[in-house]
Design a protein around this motif. Structure first.
Motif, PDB file in Angstrom:
ATOM      1  N   ARG A  96      39.563  26.436  45.373  1.00 32.88           N
ATOM      2  CA  ARG A  96      40.436  27.505  45.094  1.00 32.88           C
ATOM      3  C   ARG A  96      41.355  28.292  45.962  1.00 32.88           C
ATOM      4  O   ARG A  96      42.554  28.460  45.639  1.00 32.88           O
ATOM      5  CB  ARG A  96      39.404  28.656  44.332  1.00 32.88           C
ATOM      6  N   VAL A  97      40.831  28.363  47.236  1.00 32.81           N
ATOM      7  CA  VAL A  97      41.742  28.595  48.349  1.00 32.81           C
ATOM      8  C   VAL A  97      42.794  27.883  48.597  1.00 32.81           C
ATOM      9  O   VAL A  97      43.854  28.113  48.708  1.00 32.81           O
ATOM     10  CB  VAL A  97      40.694  28.908  49.413  1.00 32.81           C
ATOM     11  N   ALA A  98      42.431  26.343  48.859  1.00 25.29           N
ATOM     12  CA  ALA A  98      43.529  25.510  49.006  1.00 25.29           C
ATOM     13  C   ALA A  98      44.676  25.475  48.075  1.00 25.29           C
ATOM     14  O   ALA A  98      45.825  25.353  48.123  1.00 25.29           O
ATOM     15  CB  ALA A  98      42.968  24.008  49.182  1.00 25.29           C
ATOM     16  N   ASP A  99      44.179  25.508  46.546  1.00 21.43           N
ATOM     17  CA  ASP A  99      45.240  25.549  45.348  1.00 21.43           C
ATOM     18  C   ASP A  99      46.135  26.523  45.471  1.00 21.43           C
ATOM     19  O   ASP A  99      47.255  26.566  45.580  1.00 21.43           O
ATOM     20  CB  ASP A  99      44.569  25.326  44.361  1.00 21.43           C
ATOM     21  N   TYR A 100      45.520  27.733  45.912  1.00 16.49           N
ATOM     22  CA  TYR A 100      46.239  29.079  46.073  1.00 16.49           C
ATOM     23  C   TYR A 100      47.299  29.182  47.019  1.00 16.49           C
ATOM     24  O   TYR A 100      48.465  29.498  46.930  1.00 16.49           O
ATOM     25  CB  TYR A 100      45.459  30.245  46.113  1.00 16.49           C
TER      26      TYR A 100
ATOM     27  N   ARG B  60      41.824  35.263  60.228  1.00 15.34           N
ATOM     28  CA  ARG B  60      40.465  34.304  59.447  1.00 15.34           C
ATOM     29  C   ARG B  60      39.786  35.274  58.772  1.00 15.34           C
ATOM     30  O   ARG B  60      39.602  36.504  58.518  1.00 15.34           O
ATOM     31  CB  ARG B  60      39.415  34.346  60.902  1.00 15.34           C
ATOM     32  N   ALA B  61      39.124  34.508  57.449  1.00 19.53           N
ATOM     33  CA  ALA B  61      38.418  34.987  56.491  1.00 19.53           C
ATOM     34  C   ALA B  61      37.081  34.126  56.470  1.00 19.53           C
ATOM     35  O   ALA B  61      37.304  32.810  56.614  1.00 19.53           O
ATOM     36  CB  ALA B  61      39.158  35.330  55.134  1.00 19.53           C
TER      37      ALA B  61
ATOM     38  N   LEU C 222      43.967  35.949  51.075  1.00 22.25           N
ATOM     39  CA  LEU C 222      44.890  35.142  50.167  1.00 22.25           C
ATOM     40  C   LEU C 222      45.907  35.927  49.565  1.00 22.25           C
ATOM     41  O   LEU C 222      47.014  35.463  49.652  1.00 22.25           O
ATOM     42  CB  LEU C 222      43.998  34.656  48.921  1.00 22.25           C
ATOM     43  N   GLY C 223      45.614  37.344  49.483  1.00 19.15           N
ATOM     44  CA  GLY C 223      46.850  38.292  49.173  1.00 19.15           C
ATOM     45  C   GLY C 223      47.630  38.388  50.271  1.00 19.15           C
ATOM     46  O   GLY C 223      48.862  38.380  50.010  1.00 19.15           O
ATOM     47  N   ALA C 224      47.240  38.537  51.287  1.00 23.62           N
ATOM     48  CA  ALA C 224      48.163  38.589  52.740  1.00 23.62           C
ATOM     49  C   ALA C 224      48.950  37.444  52.673  1.00 23.62           C
ATOM     50  O   ALA C 224      50.147  37.543  52.927  1.00 23.62           O
ATOM     51  CB  ALA C 224      47.124  38.979  53.856  1.00 23.62           C
TER      52      ALA C 224
ATOM     53  N   VAL D 139      44.346  40.269  43.801  1.00 20.38           N
ATOM     54  CA  VAL D 139      43.321  40.241  44.649  1.00 20.38           C
ATOM     55  C   VAL D 139      42.149  40.637  44.264  1.00 20.38           C
ATOM     56  O   VAL D 139      40.924  39.931  44.326  1.00 20.38           O
ATOM     57  CB  VAL D 139      43.496  41.095  45.873  1.00 20.38           C
ATOM     58  N   VAL D 140      42.022  41.524  43.175  1.00 16.52           N
ATOM     59  CA  VAL D 140      40.593  41.958  42.446  1.00 16.52           C
ATOM     60  C   VAL D 140      40.158  40.593  41.645  1.00 16.52           C
ATOM     61  O   VAL D 140      39.024  40.719  41.887  1.00 16.52           O
ATOM     62  CB  VAL D 140      41.086  43.367  41.849  1.00 16.52           C
ATOM     63  N   GLN D 141      41.279  40.204  40.812  1.00 17.50           N
ATOM     64  CA  GLN D 141      40.666  39.058  40.003  1.00 17.50           C
ATOM     65  C   GLN D 141      40.101  37.958  41.094  1.00 17.50           C
ATOM     66  O   GLN D 141      39.213  37.348  40.691  1.00 17.50           O
ATOM     67  CB  GLN D 141      41.848  38.444  39.140  1.00 17.50           C
ATOM     68  N   LEU D 142      40.911  37.498  42.142  1.00 20.74           N
ATOM     69  CA  LEU D 142      40.322  36.497  42.882  1.00 20.74           C
ATOM     70  C   LEU D 142      38.858  36.831  43.498  1.00 20.74           C
ATOM     71  O   LEU D 142      38.212  36.154  43.534  1.00 20.74           O
ATOM     72  CB  LEU D 142      41.164  36.259  43.961  1.00 20.74           C
ATOM     73  N   ARG D 143      38.720  38.123  43.905  1.00 22.92           N
ATOM     74  CA  ARG D 143      37.640  38.516  44.378  1.00 22.92           C
ATOM     75  C   ARG D 143      36.286  38.300  43.375  1.00 22.92           C
ATOM     76  O   ARG D 143      35.557  38.016  43.809  1.00 22.92           O
ATOM     77  CB  ARG D 143      37.542  40.079  45.022  1.00 22.92           C
ATOM     78  N   ARG D 144      36.543  39.021  42.075  1.00 23.98           N
ATOM     79  CA  ARG D 144      35.569  38.803  41.027  1.00 23.98           C
ATOM     80  C   ARG D 144      35.304  37.335  40.776  1.00 23.98           C
ATOM     81  O   ARG D 144      33.936  37.375  40.603  1.00 23.98           O
ATOM     82  CB  ARG D 144      36.386  39.483  40.058  1.00 23.98           C
ATOM     83  N   GLN D 145      36.288  36.437  40.843  1.00 17.10           N
ATOM     84  CA  GLN D 145      35.941  35.094  40.503  1.00 17.10           C
ATOM     85  C   GLN D 145      35.169  34.539  41.808  1.00 17.10           C
ATOM     86  O   GLN D 145      34.010  33.977  41.316  1.00 17.10           O
ATOM     87  CB  GLN D 145      36.947  34.290  40.631  1.00 17.10           C
ATOM     88  N   PHE D 146      35.339  34.697  43.127  1.00 14.76           N
ATOM     89  CA  PHE D 146      34.327  34.313  44.163  1.00 14.76           C
ATOM     90  C   PHE D 146      32.984  34.956  43.980  1.00 14.76           C
ATOM     91  O   PHE D 146      32.218  34.401  44.424  1.00 14.76           O
ATOM     92  CB  PHE D 146      35.027  34.799  45.422  1.00 14.76           C
TER      93      PHE D 146
END
Length: 443
Positions: free
Chosen positions: A63-67, A100-101, A145-147, A40-47
């Protein structure tokens, strides 16, 4: 809505003897959230490093759809232009629950000094602007995404269907006039394109990181959680004149000053402040270029915030007439435009109270009542106007620091303590695991 309201009759029973059994049922959540923390940390840092403005979240959406697809979740893309919707069917029958996010960033120049700070620039309203995730939407996307991953890995334990809503343009669009085209972006556009209809969402949950609350802590409030927000645009047309001979023209600057002062009396003299609060603020004012020339026009932009629908109606109804009459008294013509952003964000009271045990589990007992509505606004309010909803605040500031000095959301210095992410992930999962029992008992 009447059927949905019946769903919550007796819901508060969940907060009693059933809390222990619920805790046993989802005992795996804390450990699982810690295991995905690094991801989750790595995803957040990319965003965060590569932010995108409202209606421009193309790379973020991909990125969201692929994940989501990577974890076996059905995906719909291109909703409300760049929105992404994921659908996960649980292993047991149950309600349809939405999480929702938001994904968009702000036209702000980052000044945090983070190693993954944004250096992105993009067009905002036709002009180049620096871009920053100054409100934490990067963290919302990463936590959801983590959830989603955890829920997908434990889908056999889920009673019902989960709809993951990744929304664009919560802060407004970068490429549209948000005064005249506000309904074409964000939550309203997602709703118009059926995000609540297929499948039919029965309840919705969301959260927002907030500076000035210790990380790992949650804040909830039944009823009004966040204020309404409406945009204000005033254009004044006068007659240009020499600065030494104001009687030769009609001064829009003097009229504008009187209007700004007059707007404050809408709150202090027209609104019933026993019901809540209201604010009218002018944030942008432009007129003229020379010190000795009275200009022929003035333009101002502002925002209207309230914590009560009645106060909101009073301000919106009375404001145009006041502006027009003050302008007329100065021999100036006024054009007033109002643009809805969001109503008051209302948490369903019985749902909120019944979910408190889940919030306490998600935060290791660090969930607390927010004593008054939060001053900022959120277009999640549009979802909450259509289905019973719960929106909570998640602390983003490192414990032990001076909470009063933490850079607030929308500041170029705004930062988020990454240790809070596991609490956010757990909150999303707890919503999904605990709501079906509540719905079953209430039914």
């Amino acid at each position: 809505m009447k059927t949905m309201k019946k769903l919550f009759v007796g819901a508060l029973l969940v907060a009693g003897g059933s809390a222990a059994s619920a805790a046993e049922q989802d005992a795996w959540v804390k450990d699982a959230a810690l295991k995905v923390q690094d991801e989750v940390v790595q995803l957040r840092r990319q965003f965060h490093q590569y932010p995108e403005l409202g209606n421009q979240e193309f790379a973020t959406a991909k990125r969201v759809a692929d994940y989501l697809r990577q974890h076996g979740i059905e995906v719909r893309t291109g909703v409300a232009r760049t929105g992404v919707v994921g659908i996960l069917k649980g292993g047991k029958p149950g309600p349809v629950m939405a999480l929702r996010a938001d994904m968009d960033a702000l036209p702000v120049a980052e000044n945090t000094g983070l190693p993954f700070a944004s250096t992105v620039t993009a067009d905002y309203q036709g002009k180049p602007s620096p871009v920053m995730h100054a409100c934490g939407h990067d963290t919302h996307t990463a936590m959801l995404l983590g959830a989603a991953r955890l829920l997908a890995e434990h889908r056999q334990d889920i009673a019902g269907t989960v709809v993951f809503v990744f929304q664009p343009a919560e802060e407004g669009a970068a490429d549209l006039d948000n005064f005249t085209q506000g309904a074409e972006v964000g939550a309203r556009k997602m709703i118009a394109e059926g995000v609540l209809d297929n499948p039919k969402v029965q309840v919705m949950f969301g959260l927002h990181v907030v500076a000035g609350i210790p990380s790992g802590e949650l804040r909830y409030r039944p009823g009004a959680l966040m204020n309404s927000a409406d945009g204000l645009r005033i254009d004044l047309q006068g007659t240009q004149a020499h600065g030494s001979m104001p009687w030769k023209g009609h001064d829009p600057v003097v009229a504008g000053a009187q209007i700004i002062n007059g707007l404050q009396t809408l709150v202090s003299r027209r609104a019933d402040l026993s019901q809540g609060m209201g604010v009218v603020s002018i944030g942008s004012l432009h007129a003229g270029i020379a010190p000795n020339v009275i200009p022929d026009s003035l333009n101002m932009l502002g925002t209207i915030r309230t914590s009560d629908d009645g106060i909101r109606k009073t301000l919106l109804d009375d404001l145009p007439g006041m502006v027009e009459h003050l302008a007329s008294a100065n021999g100036v013509q006024a054009k007033v435009q109002l643009s809805e952003y969001a109503p008051v964000l209302m948490n369903a009271p019985k749902l909120t109270k019944a979910m408190i045990p889940a919030l306490q589990r998600a935060s290791d007992g660090k969930a607390a009542l927010l004593p008054q509505s939060f001053a900022a606004s959120e277009d999640f309010a549009h979802y909450a106007n259509r289905v019973p909803s719960l929106f909570v605040l998640l602390g983003a500031t490192t414990p032990g620091t001076d909470m009063a000095k933490a850079p607030i959301n929308h500041s170029p210095f705004f930062t988020v303590d990454e240790s809070t992410f596991s609490t956010g992930v757990r909150a999303h999962v707890e919503f999904v695991l605990n709501y079906p029992a509540l719905a079953s008992k209430a039914g």
